[in-house]
Each structure stands twice: as structure tokens, then as C-alpha cells.
Design a protein around this motif. Structure first.
Motif, short mmCIF file in Angstrom:
data_model
loop_
_atom_site.label_atom_id
_atom_site.label_comp_id
_atom_site.label_asym_id
_atom_site.label_seq_id
_atom_site.Cartn_x
_atom_site.Cartn_y
_atom_site.Cartn_z
N CYS A 102 0.83 -1.20 -0.03
CA CYS A 102 -0.07 -0.03 -0.08
C CYS A 102 0.80 1.19 0.05
N TYR A 103 2.16 1.15 -0.07
CA TYR A 103 3.06 2.35 0.13
C TYR A 103 4.33 1.85 -0.91
N ASP A 104 3.58 1.50 -2.03
CA ASP A 104 4.65 1.08 -3.12
C ASP A 104 5.06 2.51 -4.03
N VAL A 105 6.50 3.01 -3.41
CA VAL A 105 6.94 4.16 -4.16
C VAL A 105 6.94 4.13 -5.47
N SER A 106 7.10 3.08 -6.14
CA SER A 106 7.12 3.13 -7.74
C SER A 106 5.75 3.52 -8.31
N LYS A 107 4.68 3.50 -7.45
CA LYS A 107 3.17 3.92 -7.88
C LYS A 107 3.13 5.40 -7.74
N PRO A 108 2.14 6.15 -8.57
CA PRO A 108 2.11 7.38 -8.51
C PRO A 108 1.41 8.08 -7.04
N PRO A 109 1.78 8.88 -6.50
CA PRO A 109 1.54 9.38 -4.93
C PRO A 109 -0.10 9.10 -5.06
N ARG A 110 -0.93 9.52 -5.84
CA ARG A 110 -2.37 9.32 -5.58
C ARG A 110 -2.91 7.85 -5.32
N VAL A 111 -2.06 6.86 -5.58
CA VAL A 111 -2.32 5.40 -5.10
C VAL A 111 -1.94 5.16 -3.86
N THR A 112 -0.94 5.63 -3.33
CA THR A 112 -0.11 5.48 -2.01
C THR A 112 -1.05 6.47 -1.08
N VAL A 113 -1.97 7.40 -1.32
CA VAL A 113 -2.23 8.36 -0.41
C VAL A 113 -3.06 7.83 0.86
N GLN A 114 -3.69 6.58 0.50
CA GLN A 114 -4.57 5.79 1.57
C GLN A 114 -3.62 5.45 2.83
N ASN A 115 -2.49 5.29 2.33
CA ASN A 115 -1.54 4.74 3.45
C ASN A 115 -1.12 5.90 4.43
N VAL A 116 -1.01 7.00 4.00
CA VAL A 116 -0.68 8.14 4.74
C VAL A 116 -2.12 8.35 5.50
N LEU A 117 -3.16 8.61 4.94
CA LEU A 117 -4.27 8.68 5.92
C LEU A 117 -4.47 7.59 6.94
N LEU A 118 -4.23 6.36 6.62
CA LEU A 118 -4.29 5.40 7.64
C LEU A 118 -3.30 5.47 8.75
N VAL A 119 -1.83 6.05 8.17
CA VAL A 119 -0.84 6.17 9.36
C VAL A 119 -1.37 7.41 10.16
N GLY A 120 -2.14 8.47 9.50
CA GLY A 120 -2.72 9.53 10.21
C GLY A 120 -3.65 9.12 11.52
N GLN A 121 -4.65 8.39 10.89
CA GLN A 121 -5.89 7.92 11.51
C GLN A 121 -5.37 6.77 12.75
N LEU A 122 -4.39 6.07 12.36
CA LEU A 122 -4.06 5.10 13.58
C LEU A 122 -3.34 5.89 14.72
N MET A 123 -2.41 6.70 14.17
CA MET A 123 -1.67 7.70 15.28
C MET A 123 -2.50 8.37 16.08
N LEU A 124 -3.80 8.93 15.63
CA LEU A 124 -4.63 9.65 16.46
C LEU A 124 -5.22 8.76 17.31
N GLU A 125 -5.71 7.71 16.90
CA GLU A 125 -6.23 6.58 18.00
C GLU A 125 -5.42 6.31 18.89
N ILE A 126 -4.01 5.70 18.54
CA ILE A 126 -3.00 5.59 19.59
C ILE A 126 -2.72 6.51 20.61
N THR A 127 -2.40 7.76 20.06
CA THR A 127 -2.00 8.78 21.04
C THR A 127 -3.18 8.91 22.00
N SER A 128 -4.60 9.12 21.24
CA SER A 128 -5.58 9.61 22.24
C SER A 128 -5.99 8.34 23.20
N GLY A 129 -5.51 7.24 22.72
CA GLY A 129 -5.63 6.04 23.56
C GLY A 129 -4.56 6.20 24.78
#
Ligand SMILES: [Zn+2]
Ligand SMILES: [Zn+2]
Ligand SMILES: [Zn+2]
Length: 265
Positions: A102-129
Motif C-alpha cells: 500500500c506504500y509502493d513508491v514506484s506507484k504515483p502518489p495518488r495510489v499511496t495516499v490511503q496509506n498516509v491517511l491510515l498512518v494519520g488515523q492510527l496515530m490519532l487513535e493510539i495517541t488519544s488511547g
């Protein structure tokens, strides 16, 4: 939700965020991401707009694993056990940062953007936890002391058998002990935040390695005005990846400060 917005269009050529993501960020960034299953709907809408990021033969389970952790954290009753769940989440973040699918850098950034959002979401959950746990821990330990009760701590006897060796300690001392233990968690979170920052910085440097030129301008001539050169100071505020990185680092710092300050009073 409004999907259009001509003035936002150029961003999609930049790093894969479409108008929806941009709007979400404009509304307060990653902290305002809908939590739990609501997030899935949000990401679904976002990803529907793209070509399927990975073929089914090479799909990873990052997305699903994040949903599971978010769901489990949402359902968990508060206890010391939550630390175990939070650490599982931290390990998953580690995996998201290096997932070759899901973070294959050979792909255009628009394809890997979901991974960036997932990292953001997970870190939000973890830090608020962690924040919720710290809050609960303080209350729990103060209540023990108020009732003149103690907490039982088991010691590993070091001979490979389950521990029956226990100590009774006061709420206040117990709290100190746990806070010292959590310093390791804080260090790990800080390291992950740095790794995330580095990863997005490297990603956006591509094509801008030697910027700025001697006149202080971006060397890449043909790109639209919103496709900001990462060397441009304004990029920090305007490039969604960087905004998510900054938010994540801010949330991590809040946890680290809470742990370090509290354990050295
Ligand atoms: Zn980006
Ligand atoms: Zn993945
Ligand atoms: Zn440049």
C-alpha cells in the motif's frame, strides 16, 4: 459532501489528495477524521475516485488491520490491559510505514495516499488511547490511595515459571512505576513520528532534489502553482502530507510530554 472545487483540483496532481481529502484537512485535519467505521466510508469515497490501488493478487491487510485495532480500542473497557492493545497499534504503524504494497513508491502518489491517511488515523487513535489511559491511571491511583488500598505488582522470578511473587504498593508509587515504564512507549512513538516525517519528506523531494536554484526558485519548470516545491517554506502548511505529518508529530509530543513530565515530578 462537496466533491468539486476547481481551485482544489491541482492538488490531485501533487500528492494524491483529492478535493475530499483537502476539505477534510481544511476542516481541522486528521483530528477531525471520522472515527471507527465512519472512517471506512470516508476512505471508500476517496478511493472510489481512483483506479484500484492494488490488484487482488498483491493486496495487503493494512487497511483491515487498522479498522480492527480502531474497533477494538473503541470497545475496550479501560484497564492496564489497554497498553497491550496500544503497543499492537504501534507495531502496526511501523508496518504501515514500510508496507511495500500500500506504500509502493514506484506507484504515483495518488495510489499511496490511503496509506498516509491510515498512518494519520492510527496515530490519532493510539495517541488519544494513551492520553485516556494516563487520565484513567491518575484517577485510579488517587482512588486507591483515598481508600487506603494498594496495587499488586508481580515480579518475574527470573526462572521461567509464572510469577507468584508479588508486592503491594501504594497508588502513588504504582503510578510512578507505570509512568517510568511508559517512557519506552513514548520513545518509540517519537521515533515513529520521525520516520513518518522522513518518509514523506523523501517522497516529496523527488524531482526537487537540487531546489532551489541560485535565484531561489524551484528548478521544476512545468508544474501548476499549487504543486508546491517542498523547499518552499509554504509547503509545510499547504501540502497535505506535511500537514498530516505535523499533526501526528504534535499528538505524539503531547503524549511524550505527559509521560516524561509526570514521571519526573
Ligand atoms: Zn504527499
Ligand atoms: Zn499495506
Ligand atoms: Zn522544486
Amino acid at each position: 459532501m462537496l466533491m468539486g472545487g476547481d481551485e482544489l483540483e491541482p492538488l490531485s496532481g501533487n500528492c494524491g489528495f483529492d478535493a475530499l481529502d483537502w476539505e477534510m484537512l481544511a476542516n481541522g485535519g486528521v483530528r477531525s477524521l471520522p472515527i471507527d467505521l465512519g472512517l471506512q466510508d470516508g476512505l471508500q469515497i476517496a478511493s472510489d475516485a481512483y483506479v484500484s490501488p492494488v490488484s487482488s493478487s498483491q493486496a495487503c491487510t493494512c487497511d483491515e488491520d487498522v479498522s480492527n485495532i480502531v474497533r477494538n480500542l473503541g470497545r475496550a473497557e479501560m484497564s492496564h490491559d489497554i497498553i497491550h492493545m496500544l503497543r499492537t497499534g504501534v507495531s502496526l504503524t511501523d508496518r504501515l510505514l514500510t508496507c511495500p504494497i500500500c506504500y509502493d513508491v514506484s506507484k504515483p502518489p495518488r495510489v499511496t495516499v490511503q496509506n498516509v491517511l491510515l498512518v494519520g488515523q492510527l496515530m490519532l487513535e493510539i495517541t488519544s488511547g494513551y492520553q485516556k489511559y494516563l487520565h484513567w491511571l491518575n484517577k485510579h491511583c488517587a482512588e486507591l490511595d483515598a481508600r487506603n488500598e494498594s496495587e499488586t505488582v508481580y515480579l518475574d522470578p527470573g526462572i521461567g515459571i509464572p510469577s507468584e511473587l508479588s508486592l503491594q504498593i501504594s497508588g502513588e508509587k504504582f503510578r510512578d512505576l507505570v509512568m517510568h515504564g511508559l517512557e519506552t512507549d513514548a520513545e518509540r512513538l517519537l521515533a515513529l513520528g520521525k520516520e513518518f516525517e522522513q518518509r514523506q519528506r523523501n517522497r516529496h523531494r523527488v524531482g526537487h532534489e537540487t531546489c532551489p536554484d541560485p535565484e531561489g526558485r524551484c528548478r521544476r519548470k512545468e508544474h501548476d502553482p499549487l504543486d508546491l516545491c517542498p523547499q518552499n517554506p509554504a509547503a509545510r502548511k499547504l501540502v497535505p502530507c506535511f500537514r498530516i505529518v505535523d499533526e501526528v508529530q504534535g499528538m505524539i509530543k503531547e503524549v511524550a510530554d505527559a509521560v516524561v513530565n509526570e514521571s519526573h515530578v
